[in-house]
Design a protein around this motif. Structure first.
Motif, short mmCIF file in Angstrom:
data_model
loop_
_atom_site.label_atom_id
_atom_site.label_comp_id
_atom_site.label_asym_id
_atom_site.label_seq_id
_atom_site.Cartn_x
_atom_site.Cartn_y
_atom_site.Cartn_z
N LYS A 18 5.32 54.45 29.43
CA LYS A 18 4.46 53.35 29.85
C LYS A 18 3.68 53.71 31.10
O LYS A 18 2.58 53.24 31.30
CB LYS A 18 5.25 52.05 30.05
CG LYS A 18 5.76 51.44 28.76
CD LYS A 18 4.61 51.04 27.87
CE LYS A 18 5.12 50.44 26.57
NZ LYS A 18 4.05 50.12 25.64
N THR A 19 4.26 54.56 31.96
CA THR A 19 3.52 55.00 33.15
C THR A 19 2.34 55.87 32.74
O THR A 19 1.29 55.82 33.38
CB THR A 19 4.42 55.75 34.14
OG1 THR A 19 5.03 56.84 33.47
CG2 THR A 19 5.48 54.83 34.72
N ASP A 20 2.47 56.66 31.67
CA ASP A 20 1.36 57.45 31.16
C ASP A 20 0.25 56.54 30.66
O ASP A 20 -0.93 56.80 30.90
CB ASP A 20 1.81 58.37 30.03
CG ASP A 20 2.75 59.47 30.51
OD1 ASP A 20 2.74 59.78 31.71
OD2 ASP A 20 3.50 59.99 29.67
N ILE A 21 0.62 55.49 29.95
CA ILE A 21 -0.35 54.53 29.44
C ILE A 21 -1.08 53.87 30.61
O ILE A 21 -2.31 53.81 30.64
CB ILE A 21 0.32 53.49 28.53
CG1 ILE A 21 0.69 54.14 27.20
CG2 ILE A 21 -0.57 52.27 28.32
CD1 ILE A 21 1.48 53.28 26.25
N ARG A 22 -0.33 53.42 31.59
CA ARG A 22 -0.95 52.80 32.77
C ARG A 22 -1.89 53.78 33.46
O ARG A 22 -3.01 53.43 33.84
CB ARG A 22 0.12 52.33 33.75
CG ARG A 22 -0.46 51.75 35.04
CD ARG A 22 0.63 51.35 36.01
NE ARG A 22 1.42 50.25 35.52
CZ ARG A 22 1.03 48.98 35.56
NH1 ARG A 22 -0.13 48.66 36.08
NH2 ARG A 22 1.81 48.03 35.10
N HIS A 23 -1.44 55.02 33.62
CA HIS A 23 -2.24 56.04 34.29
C HIS A 23 -3.56 56.28 33.55
O HIS A 23 -4.63 56.35 34.17
CB HIS A 23 -1.44 57.34 34.41
CG HIS A 23 -2.20 58.45 35.05
ND1 HIS A 23 -2.47 58.50 36.40
CD2 HIS A 23 -2.77 59.56 34.50
CE1 HIS A 23 -3.17 59.58 36.66
NE2 HIS A 23 -3.36 60.25 35.54
N LEU A 24 -3.52 56.42 32.23
CA LEU A 24 -4.74 56.64 31.46
C LEU A 24 -5.68 55.44 31.54
O LEU A 24 -6.91 55.62 31.64
CB LEU A 24 -4.39 56.94 30.00
CG LEU A 24 -3.79 58.32 29.74
CD1 LEU A 24 -3.30 58.42 28.30
CD2 LEU A 24 -4.78 59.41 30.06
N LEU A 25 -5.13 54.24 31.52
CA LEU A 25 -5.97 53.04 31.64
C LEU A 25 -6.61 52.96 33.02
O LEU A 25 -7.79 52.61 33.15
CB LEU A 25 -5.15 51.78 31.35
CG LEU A 25 -4.69 51.63 29.90
CD1 LEU A 25 -3.67 50.51 29.78
CD2 LEU A 25 -5.87 51.40 28.98
N GLU A 26 -5.86 53.29 34.05
CA GLU A 26 -6.41 53.29 35.41
C GLU A 26 -7.51 54.34 35.56
O GLU A 26 -8.54 54.09 36.19
CB GLU A 26 -5.30 53.51 36.44
CG GLU A 26 -4.39 52.31 36.58
CD GLU A 26 -3.15 52.57 37.42
OE1 GLU A 26 -2.82 53.75 37.68
OE2 GLU A 26 -2.50 51.58 37.80
N LYS A 27 -7.30 55.52 34.98
CA LYS A 27 -8.33 56.57 35.04
C LYS A 27 -9.60 56.13 34.31
O LYS A 27 -10.71 56.38 34.79
CB LYS A 27 -7.80 57.86 34.41
CG LYS A 27 -7.06 58.74 35.38
CD LYS A 27 -7.09 60.14 34.81
CE LYS A 27 -6.84 61.22 35.75
NZ LYS A 27 -7.55 61.38 36.92
N ALA A 28 -9.44 55.49 33.16
CA ALA A 28 -10.60 55.00 32.41
C ALA A 28 -11.36 53.97 33.24
O ALA A 28 -12.60 53.96 33.25
CB ALA A 28 -10.16 54.38 31.09
N HIS A 29 -10.63 53.13 33.95
CA HIS A 29 -11.27 52.14 34.82
C HIS A 29 -12.04 52.82 35.94
O HIS A 29 -13.19 52.49 36.22
CB HIS A 29 -10.21 51.20 35.39
CG HIS A 29 -10.76 50.24 36.38
ND1 HIS A 29 -10.55 50.38 37.73
CD2 HIS A 29 -11.53 49.14 36.23
CE1 HIS A 29 -11.17 49.41 38.36
NE2 HIS A 29 -11.77 48.64 37.48
N GLU A 30 -11.42 53.79 36.59
CA GLU A 30 -12.06 54.51 37.69
C GLU A 30 -13.33 55.23 37.25
O GLU A 30 -14.32 55.26 37.97
CB GLU A 30 -11.10 55.53 38.29
CG GLU A 30 -9.94 54.92 39.04
CD GLU A 30 -8.86 55.95 39.39
OE1 GLU A 30 -9.10 57.17 39.24
OE2 GLU A 30 -7.77 55.52 39.82
#
Length: 96
Positions: free
Chosen positions: A2-14
């Motif tokens: 789930k941390t990988d999912i959060r990380h990818l979503l945050e990167k997409a946002h950035e």
């Protein structure tokens, strides 16, 4: 995981780029969505969903997978990008 999912979503946002997600809805149906991430919270992701052409809130624990998109969506959905950017402006104005 789930941390990988959060990380990818945050990167997409950035980076302001779309991502594909596999998502389990309330009826336990699994759908694929392409989204532009607006915010990533503790339990939810606010995003513009290209499938529904609307702002949606997704529960993080129901996001099963995230895949970064290599290409920017153009041509057939250029109007969607305009709706998305205008939607973000009106969304931001409503929040302030």
């Amino acid at each position: 995981m789930k941390t990988d999912i959060r990380h990818l979503l945050e990167k997409a946002h950035e980076k302001h780029v779309p991502v594909d997600i596999m998502y389990m809805d309330q009826r336990q149906n699994i759908t694929q969505r392409t989204i532009f991430v607006k915010t990533v919270g503790e339990e939810h992701v606010e995003a513009f969903c290209l499938l529904r052409h609307k702002h949606r809130t997704f529960q993080l624990d129901k996001v099963l997978a995230v895949q970064q998109r290599r290409e920017i969506i153009e041509n057939q959905q250029a109007h969607t990008w305009t709706q998305f950017t205008l939607g973000i402006e009106s969304y931001d104005a409503a929040r302030t």
